[in-house]
Design a protein around this motif. Sequence first.
Motif, mmCIF file in Angstrom:
data_model
loop_
_atom_site.group_PDB
_atom_site.id
_atom_site.type_symbol
_atom_site.label_atom_id
_atom_site.label_comp_id
_atom_site.label_asym_id
_atom_site.label_seq_id
_atom_site.Cartn_x
_atom_site.Cartn_y
_atom_site.Cartn_z
ATOM 1 N N PHE A 1 0.936 -1.124 0.247
ATOM 2 C CA PHE A 1 -0.028 0.000 0.060
ATOM 3 C C PHE A 1 0.954 1.145 -0.083
ATOM 4 C CE2 PHE A 1 -2.574 -3.225 1.811
ATOM 5 C CZ PHE A 1 -3.566 -3.221 1.154
ATOM 6 N N PRO A 2 0.653 2.077 -0.914
ATOM 7 C CA PRO A 2 1.282 3.479 -0.989
ATOM 8 C C PRO A 2 1.339 4.001 0.633
ATOM 9 C CG PRO A 2 -0.074 3.333 -3.032
ATOM 10 C CD PRO A 2 -0.412 2.128 -1.970
ATOM 11 N N ARG A 3 2.128 4.943 0.932
ATOM 12 C CA ARG A 3 2.281 5.355 2.340
ATOM 13 C C ARG A 3 1.568 6.873 2.355
ATOM 14 N NH1 ARG A 3 5.868 2.925 5.912
ATOM 15 N NH2 ARG A 3 6.871 1.237 4.833
ATOM 16 N N SER A 4 1.485 7.414 0.909
ATOM 17 C CA SER A 4 1.054 8.802 0.903
ATOM 18 C C SER A 4 0.117 9.048 -0.355
ATOM 19 C CB SER A 4 2.047 9.852 0.807
ATOM 20 O OG SER A 4 2.723 9.819 -0.469
ATOM 21 N N ALA A 5 -0.630 10.115 -0.475
ATOM 22 C CA ALA A 5 -1.603 10.198 -1.287
ATOM 23 C C ALA A 5 -0.897 10.589 -2.896
ATOM 24 C CB ALA A 5 -2.593 11.423 -1.293
ATOM 25 N N ASN A 6 0.456 11.216 -2.522
ATOM 26 C CA ASN A 6 1.184 11.328 -3.851
ATOM 27 C C ASN A 6 1.491 10.211 -4.419
ATOM 28 O OD1 ASN A 6 2.447 13.243 -5.651
ATOM 29 N ND2 ASN A 6 4.422 12.807 -4.343
ATOM 30 N N GLU A 7 2.214 9.073 -3.239
ATOM 31 C CA GLU A 7 2.822 7.959 -3.875
ATOM 32 C C GLU A 7 1.657 7.203 -4.455
ATOM 33 O OE1 GLU A 7 4.894 4.148 -2.082
ATOM 34 O OE2 GLU A 7 4.576 5.584 -0.797
ATOM 35 N N ARG A 8 0.340 7.125 -3.983
ATOM 36 C CA ARG A 8 -0.700 6.422 -4.323
ATOM 37 C C ARG A 8 -1.097 6.881 -5.930
ATOM 38 N NH1 ARG A 8 -4.983 7.561 -1.073
ATOM 39 N NH2 ARG A 8 -5.416 9.298 -2.777
ATOM 40 N N ASN A 9 -1.097 8.456 -5.970
ATOM 41 C CA ASN A 9 -1.473 8.885 -7.110
ATOM 42 C C ASN A 9 -0.501 8.462 -8.311
ATOM 43 O OD1 ASN A 9 -3.716 9.960 -6.130
ATOM 44 N ND2 ASN A 9 -2.771 12.154 -5.608
ATOM 45 N N GLN A 10 0.799 8.459 -7.996
ATOM 46 C CA GLN A 10 1.878 8.133 -9.161
ATOM 47 C C GLN A 10 1.761 6.647 -9.428
ATOM 48 O OE1 GLN A 10 5.505 9.159 -7.408
ATOM 49 N NE2 GLN A 10 5.155 11.456 -7.944
ATOM 50 N N LYS A 11 1.676 5.529 -8.246
ATOM 51 C CA LYS A 11 1.771 4.291 -8.690
ATOM 52 C C LYS A 11 0.476 3.876 -9.220
ATOM 53 C CE LYS A 11 5.239 2.950 -5.361
ATOM 54 N NZ LYS A 11 5.694 1.927 -4.565
ATOM 55 N N CYS A 12 -0.689 4.533 -8.858
ATOM 56 C CA CYS A 12 -2.250 3.994 -9.604
ATOM 57 C C CYS A 12 -2.551 4.757 -10.492
ATOM 58 C CB CYS A 12 -3.010 4.287 -8.179
ATOM 59 S SG CYS A 12 -2.760 3.096 -6.970
#
Length: 124
Positions: free
Chosen positions: A29-40
């Motif tokens: 699971f991405p640790r931050s919203a920014n990481e989630r937005n990039q990976k997803c």
Amino acid sequence: MKSYRLLLTFVLVFSFQKVYVQSHFDIVFPRSANERNQKCKSCFETFKNKPKGVKFSIKRDGNNLYFEVNDKDWFNKLFATEGDGMAIDLVTKSKYDCSIDSIENKQIRGRLMRPLYGSLLRKA
């Protein structure tokens, strides 16, 4: 334009009864919203650009869950790479009881089912 409608049904779990230990399996699971937005990003784009007539849902038949989609092309975009997959988080109704003041803010809220990946889903 010729319309292609194909109902694709895929078994997502073997049985509700076979899951006893909570696990995140191999999901990171991405640790931050920014990481989630990039990976997803590709997944978010696929949903954002979903054609109007494309329908998808999770269906239950006895102890089995199925992912149904009526468009093979969109399905292939959603599961484009071998690492693209899906897992379902089964949440009890009591978790969202109207009398509860607040809901825990965590990624998994119920029982996470084992993910299935595009390569296996395409074989079904």
